[in-house]
Design an enzyme around this catalytic site. Structure first.
Site, PDB file in Angstrom:
ATOM      1  N   HIS A   1       0.815  -1.219   0.000  1.00  0.00           N
ATOM      2  CA  HIS A   1       0.000   0.000   0.000  1.00  0.00           C
ATOM      3  C   HIS A   1       0.848   1.267   0.000  1.00  0.00           C
ATOM      4  O   HIS A   1       0.340   2.347  -0.278  1.00  0.00           O
ATOM      5  CB  HIS A   1      -0.939   0.004   1.214  1.00  0.00           C
ATOM      6  CG  HIS A   1      -2.028  -1.017   1.096  1.00  0.00           C
ATOM      7  ND1 HIS A   1      -3.334  -0.702   0.807  1.00  0.00           N
ATOM      8  CD2 HIS A   1      -1.992  -2.365   1.189  1.00  0.00           C
ATOM      9  CE1 HIS A   1      -4.055  -1.796   0.747  1.00  0.00           C
ATOM     10  NE2 HIS A   1      -3.266  -2.836   0.983  1.00  0.00           N
TER      11      HIS A   1
ATOM     12  N   ASP B   1       3.378   9.344  -0.890  1.00  0.00           N
ATOM     13  CA  ASP B   1       2.182   8.582  -0.542  1.00  0.00           C
ATOM     14  C   ASP B   1       2.009   7.481  -1.573  1.00  0.00           C
ATOM     15  O   ASP B   1       2.176   7.719  -2.768  1.00  0.00           O
ATOM     16  CB  ASP B   1       0.956   9.515  -0.578  1.00  0.00           C
ATOM     17  CG  ASP B   1      -0.056   9.204   0.517  1.00  0.00           C
ATOM     18  OD1 ASP B   1      -0.146   8.032   0.917  1.00  0.00           O
ATOM     19  OD2 ASP B   1      -0.743  10.130   0.967  1.00  0.00           O
TER      20      ASP B   1
HETATM   21  C1  GDG Z   1      -2.252   3.830   3.135  1.00  0.00           C
HETATM   22  C2  GDG Z   1      -1.238   4.478   2.187  1.00  0.00           C
HETATM   23  C3  GDG Z   1      -2.934   4.386   0.357  1.00  0.00           C
HETATM   24  C4  GDG Z   1      -8.386   9.975   7.655  1.00  0.00           C
HETATM   25  N1  GDG Z   1      -8.647  10.728   8.749  1.00  0.00           N
HETATM   26  C5  GDG Z   1      -9.863  10.368   9.165  1.00  0.00           C
HETATM   27  C6  GDG Z   1     -10.335   9.370   8.314  1.00  0.00           C
HETATM   28  N2  GDG Z   1      -9.415   9.158   7.396  1.00  0.00           N
HETATM   29  C7  GDG Z   1      -9.576   8.200   6.300  1.00  0.00           C
HETATM   30  C8  GDG Z   1      -9.645   8.910   4.963  1.00  0.00           C
HETATM   31  C9  GDG Z   1      -9.165   7.824   4.021  1.00  0.00           C
HETATM   32  C10 GDG Z   1      -8.160   7.060   4.888  1.00  0.00           C
HETATM   33  O1  GDG Z   1      -8.476   7.335   6.243  1.00  0.00           O
HETATM   34  C11 GDG Z   1      -6.733   7.533   4.640  1.00  0.00           C
HETATM   35  O2  GDG Z   1      -6.287   6.947   3.475  1.00  0.00           O
HETATM   36  P1  GDG Z   1      -5.032   7.475   2.667  1.00  0.00           P
HETATM   37  O3  GDG Z   1      -4.981   6.748   1.402  1.00  0.00           O
HETATM   38  O4  GDG Z   1      -5.198   8.936   2.494  1.00  0.00           O
HETATM   39  O5  GDG Z   1      -3.745   7.248   3.592  1.00  0.00           O
HETATM   40  P2  GDG Z   1      -3.104   6.097   4.563  1.00  0.00           P
HETATM   41  O6  GDG Z   1      -3.886   5.929   5.792  1.00  0.00           O
HETATM   42  O7  GDG Z   1      -1.691   6.507   4.753  1.00  0.00           O
HETATM   43  O8  GDG Z   1      -3.189   4.747   3.725  1.00  0.00           O
HETATM   44  C12 GDG Z   1      -1.966   5.286   1.114  1.00  0.00           C
HETATM   45  C13 GDG Z   1      -3.823   3.617   1.307  1.00  0.00           C
HETATM   46  O9  GDG Z   1      -3.064   2.930   2.315  1.00  0.00           O
HETATM   47  C14 GDG Z   1      -4.666   2.572   0.572  1.00  0.00           C
HETATM   48  O10 GDG Z   1      -3.871   1.703  -0.152  1.00  0.00           O
HETATM   49  O11 GDG Z   1      -3.753   5.186  -0.470  1.00  0.00           O
HETATM   50  O12 GDG Z   1      -1.028   5.830   0.207  1.00  0.00           O
HETATM   51  O13 GDG Z   1      -0.335   5.317   2.918  1.00  0.00           O
HETATM   52  O14 GDG Z   1     -10.195   6.967   3.684  1.00  0.00           O
HETATM   53  O15 GDG Z   1     -10.943   9.355   4.745  1.00  0.00           O
HETATM   54  N3  GDG Z   1     -11.513   8.768   8.463  1.00  0.00           N
HETATM   55  C15 GDG Z   1     -12.271   9.162   9.504  1.00  0.00           C
HETATM   56  N4  GDG Z   1     -11.873  10.126  10.367  1.00  0.00           N
HETATM   57  C16 GDG Z   1     -10.685  10.762  10.233  1.00  0.00           C
HETATM   58  O16 GDG Z   1     -10.345  11.637  11.039  1.00  0.00           O
HETATM   59  N5  GDG Z   1     -13.438   8.572   9.700  1.00  0.00           N
END
Ligand code: GDG
Length: 476
Positions: free
Chosen positions: A157, A365
């Site tokens: 990821h 990312d």
């Molecule tokens: C890893 C990789 C890759 C965030 N804050 C809150 C919240 N979130 C949710 C977002 C989104 C998820 O969490 C974050 O996803 P990301 O993709 O932005 O980042 P990572 O957590 O680092 O994920 C990344 C991912 O895996 C999938 O393969 O895209 O590159 O690092 O859904 O909305 N959700 C809630 N409250 C928050 O305060 N409910």
């Protein structure tokens, strides 16, 4: 046998409830990909116990959940240690924050071995096994060692760094070599796949069988990019519901005269939050027409708080937000609303919808799902603008965003200015293209593409060269 007819076994460090909200990309993506599926999800329970390894099983609809506890030493060495203080920073190009400790590596290998031992008895011969993320890179090698012959796929990821960086990780040869125990390795972006190809050629002298197949250690592995997506419809369906509607109403009342910008991230140093705050400060300094108007709402959900580097970034952000609000704030306007808290997922669509601009500016990312969530819930007739880091995997697909280099603070401020004042016609055009691309490359498409490719991979028993002295091929 096709991917559809086989049982799917998913293995990840943490096992979530696909029906519940979670902050974190892997939990969100797997929740989207697994809901309604028949299969088994195996991983750590999230509990720390006296001893590692007790197996607990429960049924969640058609999904069987099997978890094991970890003891303190395993948790600290494998999870907090090697996974999050060595692999996470180095894979995100932050070698300065990485700690490489022999005790961490030993715990990492021990827990991977434990996962294999506990999982193997639950497996059926024609299962498709799908392992997730950097915590579990050596898992297939451990499963092969104890005789598992099933198709095993791996999805990373986070980004796979370029060879110059990867080779700085002590034990990198063994780490990458263990990927050859998989039948298929999925990466987020084409540039990640290029990094693998370069490393395989220069460090492992692997034979490139074609663009995405490599042979080494008597085994073949296919390595391709499978950009992860979101369930656009399910996320949009949250918008008319009560929590999002309430959020929109509140924002409309409180910020009637303001232009909102939004950021939603785990509070992680890879997400570029200090650089983002500095760019916002520069916007207010260089383009004063935004004062009393532009308001950045930044949700930074707590994560890995017992790791030092995360404490540091928290202090840095609190300091910056305080400084910017102190310098520019007025009695009736605060430039930054900073919340170090997990926001309810059901409210997120309302928050995104009310923001004219989303700032998604990680320094590095794998993909970034927030960029896709923001686009998914915009009003097509009057959409907001996405400012996206060129260093997010999402930038390969989302070319119509305003792409920025987050290290270049003045240029990012300029892009934010452009986003805030972009004419409607251009906003609509960019948004339509972005929406089409995230709809095409959805979570279910990602899952289907990966599993079809895994099912189509040649069976491990048909591998061509199998030197008997190689643990990877001895059992294959
Ligand atoms: C890893 C990789 C890759 C965030 N804050 C809150 C919240 N979130 C949710 C977002 C989104 C998820 O969490 C974050 O996803 P990301 O993709 O932005 O980042 P990572 O957590 O680092 O994920 C990344 C991912 O895996 C999938 O393969 O895209 O590159 O690092 O859904 O909305 N959700 C809630 N409250 C928050 O305060 N409910």
């Amino acid at each position: 046998m096709s991917a559809r007819q086989r049982r799917l076994v998913v293995v990840s460090n943490r096992v979530g409830d696909p029906r519940k909200a979670a902050a974190g990309g892997l939990a969100v993506a797997l929740g989207d990909a697994l809901s309604g599926t028949e299969g088994l999800w195996f991983g750590w329970s999230g509990q720390i116990a006296e001893a590692s390894g007790e197996l607990k099983q429960r049924q969640l609809g058609r999904l069987q959940i099997a978890t094991i506890d970890l003891d303190q030493a395993d948790h600290d060495g494998y999870y907090l240690g090697h996974s999050n203080q060595a692999l996470w920073p180095s894979f995100h190009s932050r070698l300065d924050l990485a700690s490489f400790e022999t005790g961490f590596v030993t715990a990492y290998e021990r827990v991977n071995r434990l996962f294999a031992r506990k999982l193997a008895p639950l497996l059926r011969p024609d299962d498709l096994i799908w392992v997730h993320d950097y915590h579990l890179i050596p898992l297939a090698e451990e499963l092969r060692r104890i005789g598992c012959k099933q198709r095993i796929g791996f999805f990373l990821h986070i980004p796979l760094p370029a060879p110059a960086l990867l080779t700085a990780i002590p034990g990198h040869e063994q780490l990458v070599r263990s990927l050859f125990a998989y039948d298929l390795v999925g990466l987020q972006s084409r540039s990640d796949a290029e990094h693998f190809a370069l490393y395989a050629r220069s460090e492992l002298q692997a034979e490139a069988l074609d663009d995405d197949r490599f042979a080494s250690f008597g085994r073949e592995v296919q390595v391709r990019s499978f950009p992860i997506g979101i369930d656009v419809e399910a996320f949009r369906n949250l918008l008319p519901q009560r929590e999002s509607q309430e959020t929109m109403l509140m924002l409309r009342q409180q910020y009637a005269k303001r232009r909102l910008l939004v950021g939603v991230d785990r509070l992680d140093y890879s997400k570029g939050l200090p650089q983002r705050f500095r760019a916002f400060r520069e916007l207010l300094a260089n383009y004063p027409e935004n004062r009393m108007s532009a308001t950045l709402i930044q949700v930074a959900s707590p994560t890995r708080e017992s790791v030092h580097a995360y404490e540091d970034i928290r202090h840095e952000l609190e300091h910056l937000a305080g400084e910017i609000n102190g310098t520019y704030g007025e009695l009736d306007w605060m430039p930054i609303r900073y919340m170090h808290r997990t926001f309810s997922r059901r409210r997120l669509p309302g928050l995104y919808r009310m923001a004219r601009v989303a700032l998604v500016t990680p320094l590095r990312d794998g993909m970034n799902l927030v960029a896709k969530e923001y686009v998914a819930v915009q009003d097509e007739a009057d959409p907001g603008v996405l400012v996206l880091s060129r260093f997010a995997g999402a930038a390969e697909q989302m070319r119509e965003a305003l792409l920025v280099n987050p290290y270049d603070v003045p240029a990012t401020a300029q892009a934010i200015q452009r986003a805030l004042h972009m004419p409607l016609g251009e906003r609509r055009e960019r948004h339509a293209a972005l929406l089409a691309s995230i709809t095409r490359e959805s979570a279910s498409q990602w899952r289907q593409n990966f599993l079809d490719a895994l099912a189509a991979a040649p069976a491990s028993t048909q591998r061509r060269r199998e030197p008997a002295d190689d643990p990877l091929s001895a059992s294959a």
